[in-house]
Write a protein that holds these residues in place. Structure first.
Motif, PDB file in Angstrom:
ATOM      1  N   CYS A  67      -7.749   0.409   5.065  1.00 24.87           N
ATOM      2  CA  CYS A  67      -7.462  -0.187   3.755  1.00 24.87           C
ATOM      3  C   CYS A  67      -6.401  -1.276   3.890  1.00 24.87           C
ATOM      4  CB  CYS A  67      -7.007   0.880   2.772  1.00 24.87           C
ATOM      5  SG  CYS A  67      -6.572   0.217   1.152  1.00 24.87           S
ATOM      6  N   LYS A 113      -7.371  -4.967   2.721  1.00 24.07           N
ATOM      7  CA  LYS A 113      -6.683  -5.509   1.539  1.00 24.07           C
ATOM      8  C   LYS A 113      -5.588  -6.511   1.914  1.00 24.07           C
ATOM      9  CE  LYS A 113      -8.732  -3.088  -1.725  1.00 24.07           C
ATOM     10  NZ  LYS A 113      -9.375  -3.678  -2.882  1.00 24.07           N
ATOM     11  N   LEU A 159       0.858  -1.179   0.000  1.00 23.86           N
ATOM     12  CA  LEU A 159       0.000   0.000   0.000  1.00 23.86           C
ATOM     13  C   LEU A 159       0.894   1.228   0.000  1.00 23.86           C
ATOM     14  CD1 LEU A 159      -2.880   1.222   0.332  1.00 23.86           C
ATOM     15  CD2 LEU A 159      -2.480   1.168   2.778  1.00 23.86           C
ATOM     16  N   SER A 165      -5.697   1.443  -7.945  1.00 21.47           N
ATOM     17  CA  SER A 165      -5.682   2.837  -7.523  1.00 21.47           C
ATOM     18  C   SER A 165      -6.986   3.124  -6.790  1.00 21.47           C
ATOM     19  CB  SER A 165      -5.531   3.754  -8.739  1.00 21.47           C
ATOM     20  OG  SER A 165      -5.535   5.105  -8.331  1.00 21.47           O
ATOM     21  N   MET A 166      -6.865   3.716  -5.610  1.00 22.64           N
ATOM     22  CA  MET A 166      -8.053   4.001  -4.801  1.00 22.64           C
ATOM     23  C   MET A 166      -8.003   5.434  -4.283  1.00 22.64           C
ATOM     24  SD  MET A 166      -8.152   0.557  -2.446  1.00 22.64           S
ATOM     25  CE  MET A 166      -9.648   1.063  -1.600  1.00 22.64           C
ATOM     26  N   THR A 167      -9.153   6.094  -4.275  1.00 21.16           N
ATOM     27  CA  THR A 167      -9.296   7.411  -3.670  1.00 21.16           C
ATOM     28  C   THR A 167     -10.489   7.345  -2.729  1.00 21.16           C
ATOM     29  OG1 THR A 167      -8.473   8.484  -5.676  1.00 21.16           O
ATOM     30  CG2 THR A 167      -9.641   9.878  -4.110  1.00 21.16           C
ATOM     31  N   ILE A 224      -0.866  -0.932  -4.320  1.00 19.44           N
ATOM     32  CA  ILE A 224      -2.148  -0.241  -4.159  1.00 19.44           C
ATOM     33  C   ILE A 224      -1.815   1.223  -3.946  1.00 19.44           C
ATOM     34  CG2 ILE A 224      -4.254  -0.013  -2.795  1.00 19.44           C
ATOM     35  CD1 ILE A 224      -3.834  -2.998  -1.978  1.00 19.44           C
ATOM     36  N   THR A 273       0.833   5.225   0.085  1.00 17.59           N
ATOM     37  CA  THR A 273       0.002   6.408   0.292  1.00 17.59           C
ATOM     38  C   THR A 273       0.532   7.517  -0.604  1.00 17.59           C
ATOM     39  OG1 THR A 273       1.328   7.247   2.135  1.00 17.59           O
ATOM     40  CG2 THR A 273      -0.471   5.731   2.671  1.00 17.59           C
ATOM     41  N   PHE A 297      -2.847   4.680  -3.002  1.00 10.69           N
ATOM     42  CA  PHE A 297      -3.945   5.076  -2.115  1.00 10.69           C
ATOM     43  C   PHE A 297      -3.888   6.563  -1.816  1.00 10.69           C
ATOM     44  CE2 PHE A 297      -6.193   5.007   2.038  1.00 10.69           C
ATOM     45  CZ  PHE A 297      -7.340   4.353   1.635  1.00 10.69           C
ATOM     46  N   GLN A 342      -8.196   5.888   7.375  1.00 11.37           N
ATOM     47  CA  GLN A 342      -8.477   5.286   6.064  1.00 11.37           C
ATOM     48  C   GLN A 342      -7.323   4.396   5.611  1.00 11.37           C
ATOM     49  OE1 GLN A 342     -11.278   5.274   4.324  1.00 11.37           O
ATOM     50  NE2 GLN A 342     -12.327   6.544   5.827  1.00 11.37           N
ATOM     51  N   ILE A 343      -6.093   4.831   5.857  1.00  9.69           N
ATOM     52  CA  ILE A 343      -4.917   4.037   5.469  1.00  9.69           C
ATOM     53  C   ILE A 343      -4.896   2.726   6.238  1.00  9.69           C
ATOM     54  CG2 ILE A 343      -2.381   3.949   5.542  1.00  9.69           C
ATOM     55  CD1 ILE A 343      -2.531   7.095   5.123  1.00  9.69           C
TER      56      ILE A 343
END
Length: 152
Positions: free
Chosen positions: A107, A111, A6, A93-95, A34, A8, A36, A103-104
């Motif tokens: 996720c 995930k 992940l 890719s996620m927003t 990912i 960020t 993020f 949120q981090i």
């Protein structure tokens, strides 16, 4: 073995460096990245006219702050995704919107990531560095269930 990383990304140069480090790790491991991005809704005094109606406050924040940030993010994300494609690295890719650290962490857990890579522009040394880490970086590094690599 690292299979999911992940990364960020807040659109800054240090986030770009964090992504480069993630590339170096993901390549040999054949790991998925990912990407993020969190739109962190900051309290805005103008939204206080809505009293305690959380839904209206969140909508007002999105209108005031979110659109400004959202309009910049697609261009940045496109550049990052182009790099991922050029290096033939699997990605997602996620927003999302909300408080960045929460949120981090959410996720990462959902995930089942093996590592979080995030940037920090802090240039202090020793104990001062640990105390002064950004609140998001510090919170994630303290509470994550997986290793967190902080890139400067």
């Amino acid at each position: 073995m690292i299979k999911k990383i992940l990364v960020t990304d807040d659109g800054t140069e240090v986030s770009n460096r964090a992504l480069e480090v993630a590339f170096e790790i993901a390549g040999p491991c054949n790991a998925q990245i990912i990407l993020f991005h969190v739109i962190d809704l900051i309290e805005d005094p103008e939204t206080m006219i809505f009293g305690n109606n959380i839904e209206l406050i969140e909508k007002a924040k999105m209108m005031n702050l979110g659109t400004k940030i959202e309009n910049k993010w697609p261009n940045i994300a496109d550049k990052r995704i182009k790099k991922l494609n050029e290096r033939d690295i699997a990605y997602e890719s996620m927003t999302v919107t909300g408080k960045a650290a929460e949120q981090i962490l959410e996720c990462a857990k959902a995930k089942k990531v093996d590592m979080i890579v995030m940037g920090s522009s802090n240039r202090l040394k020793g104990l001062s560095k640990i105390k002064a880490l950004g609140s998001v970086t510090r919170r994630v590094s303290e509470l994550a269930d997986c290793p967190v690599l902080i890139v400067h």
